[in-house]
Structure formats: structure tokens, C-alpha cells
Design an enzyme around this catalytic site. Structure first.
Site, mmCIF file in Angstrom:
data_model
loop_
_atom_site.group_PDB
_atom_site.id
_atom_site.type_symbol
_atom_site.label_atom_id
_atom_site.label_comp_id
_atom_site.label_asym_id
_atom_site.label_seq_id
_atom_site.Cartn_x
_atom_site.Cartn_y
_atom_site.Cartn_z
ATOM 1 N N GLU A 92 0.826 -1.211 0.000
ATOM 2 C CA GLU A 92 0.000 0.000 0.000
ATOM 3 C C GLU A 92 0.860 1.262 0.000
ATOM 4 O OE1 GLU A 92 -3.127 0.442 -0.596
ATOM 5 O OE2 GLU A 92 -3.482 -1.704 -0.782
ATOM 6 N N CYS A 110 -25.282 0.389 -15.932
ATOM 7 C CA CYS A 110 -24.452 1.585 -15.786
ATOM 8 C C CYS A 110 -25.242 2.819 -16.232
ATOM 9 C CB CYS A 110 -23.177 1.453 -16.618
ATOM 10 S SG CYS A 110 -22.139 2.941 -16.583
#
Length: 281
Positions: free
Chosen positions: A29, A199
């Protein structure tokens, strides 16, 4: 959202930190902040080979961490990761803490990174709102081409509603992967998207909002202060130390060089002893 999870099972990339320890997730990360996956992969393997636990990194000189950061850029991340390892060893018995508030208190870990570590290292359902997830949400459920500059309350509430009950972090990984591989910023592969039939952005004709999601021109690298800093750092990675006169030769703009050198000293990334410079220890 079973279609998203099914798509993820069939299409997810084989990224090594997904099968790693919590510390491996922490390292990934940090490295993935502002650096693409393909550049992170070799450095992550190298770091995990050298420092597979927080104690291993905490016991190493900072200069080693800065050297092994290589060309990932933004080397302050390496310094903060080194500090993070030291605090984990000193305050948490060398074990990455799972609690969000504690994660957020560690150097270099903000709201997003803490949520990502919690989701991916500890299998917890968290609101992980990286740019790929946010773009997917903005398009599919808000009908916008791109998200706002920073998450707002409405976006957070939408994310909470979409988070499956009992999620173990898979939803964040799946939506992040879908945003990165399919719902891309410039060339979305809409026909390959498992959400294409629901969508909203696609249904209303792909509108582009003025001032939202417009990609600003990236600041030039060549000749920039960042490049100057990078050249100085690379020279010090390749040498134990360098004299001031030798270091001055690597950059033609004296004023910019002095500014970059001063900023690296202020950031604690390099050290000066007399007229010699080295990576910070």
C-alpha cells in the site's frame, strides 16, 4: 453485486500481496501510493526478501530503505514506512495492528491506506475509496464521467449502501480491479464490463461534466524540481557518500540544485557531514 464478484474471481490479477502477510499488504500500500502496479512488483518482492517483517525493516538503517526504494519516486514514503516499522515494533510487539484508528496514527497512513490495509490484510468490509473505485461508482450509479476531487458525504453513503453484508474485503478488491482494468479513466472497455446493463453513465450517453474529471496536464518531469531531487537521490544510492563538488556536477542549474538539495536535507532523506553527502541514516 454478484456479477462484480464473479467477474473478479475470473479476471483478477495474480498480485503477490494478495496472498501475503499483513506486513506485506502494508508495504504494497505504501508503494502503490502514486506508483503503478508494474513498477511496484519488482521492488515489493525485493523488500519482502530483505525485510519480511516489521522488525527486519526497523532494524535496518534508513539509508538501506532509501536505497532499496529505487526509482519508485516520492522517497519520503520509504522514510515513513521505515518509521512505521519502528513504531509497530516498539508499540505493537512487531505485529501490524488491525484497528483503523491505530493504523491511521502510523506515519504515512491516512484514511484510504488504513481502510485498504484493514480490508486486504485483515479481511474486513471497509469503505475503500481509491480513484478506481470512485470512478466506477460515479459512472455506474451516479451517471458522471468522473468523481469529484475528494469523496463527499453522498459518495460515502452510496459506498456504504453498495458494500455487501458480511463482506471480507473482497468487494473493495473487486471494484478496485474492475475500475483499474475495465472502467478506465480514458479508454473504458464498456462492452466487457459486467455492469454494462445497469451503468447509468452508459445509459444516458456518456456525458462529460465540465470541470469534473477533466484530466489536468501532468507537470513536466524533465527539468523539474522532482527530477533534480531524483537525480541527487540516485547518485547517493549508487555511492556511499559524495563530496559537495562531485554532487554539484550532476545538475546544470545551480539554483535549482541548491533548492533540491536543501529540500532533501529538510525532509531527512539525506545527510551532510562537512562537505560530504550521503543517504540519511
Amino acid at each position: 453485486m454478484d456479477v462484480v464478484l464473479e467477474w473478479f474471481r475470473e479476471n483478477k490479477r495474480d498480485l503477490p500481496w494478495r496472498e501475503s502477510t499483513p506486513w506485506g499488504v502494508v508495504v504494497s500500500e505504501f508503494m502503490l501510493q502514486q506508483t503503478p502496479v508494474h513498477r511496484v512488483l519488482p521492488q515489493w518482492h525485493r523488500w519482502m526478501e530483505l525485510w519480511p517483517t516489521p522488525a527486519d525493516l526497523a532494524g535496518a538503517p534508513l539509508s538501506d530503505a532509501l536505497r532499496e526504494w529505487g526509482r519508485l519516486g516520492y522517497p519520503r514514503r520509504a522514510k515513513r514506512l521505515h518509521e512505521c516499522a519502528q513504531i509497530i515494533v516498539r508499540n505493537h510487539n512487531g505485529i501490524v495492528p488491525p484497528e483503523l484508528p491505530v493504523l491511521r496514527s502510523l506515519p504515512g497512513i491516512g484514511e484510504y491506506t488504513a481502510s485498504a490495509i484493514s480490508a486486504f490484510a485483515f479481511k474486513r468490509g471497509e469503505l475503500v475509496l481509491d480513484i478506481n473505485i470512485r470512478r466506477l461508482y460515479a459512472r455506474c450509479w451516479q451517471g458522471k464521467s468522473a468523481p469529484t476531487a475528494a469523496p463527499n458525504n453522498a459518495e460515502r453513503e452510496l459506498a456504504r449502501q453498495l458494500l455487501p453484508e458480511g463482506d471480507d474485503g473482497t468487494w473493495a478488491a473487486a471494484t478496485m480491479e474492475l475500475g483499474a482494468l475495465i472502467c478506465k479513466a480514458r479508454t473504458p472497455l464498456c462492452d466487457e464490463c459486467p455492469l454494462k446493463n445497469q451503468c447509468l453513465w452508459r445509459a444516458i450517453g456518456y456525458p462529460q461534466e465540465a470541470g469534473i474529471g477533466k484530466s489536468t496536464q501532468q507537470a513536466k518531469w524533465r527539468g523539474s524540481d522532482r527530477q533534480c531531487r531524483g537525480v541527487i537521490m540516485q547518485a547517493l544510492r549508487e555511492n556511499t557518500d559524495i563530496t559537495q563538488s562531485e554532487l554539484e556536477k550532476i545538475w546544470s542549474d545551480r539554483s535549482q540544485y541548491e533548492k533540491a538539495l536543501a529540500s532533501l536535507l529538510d525532509d531527512g532523506l539525506i545527510e551532510q557531514r562537512g562537505k560530504r553527502f550521503s543517504l540519511a541514516n
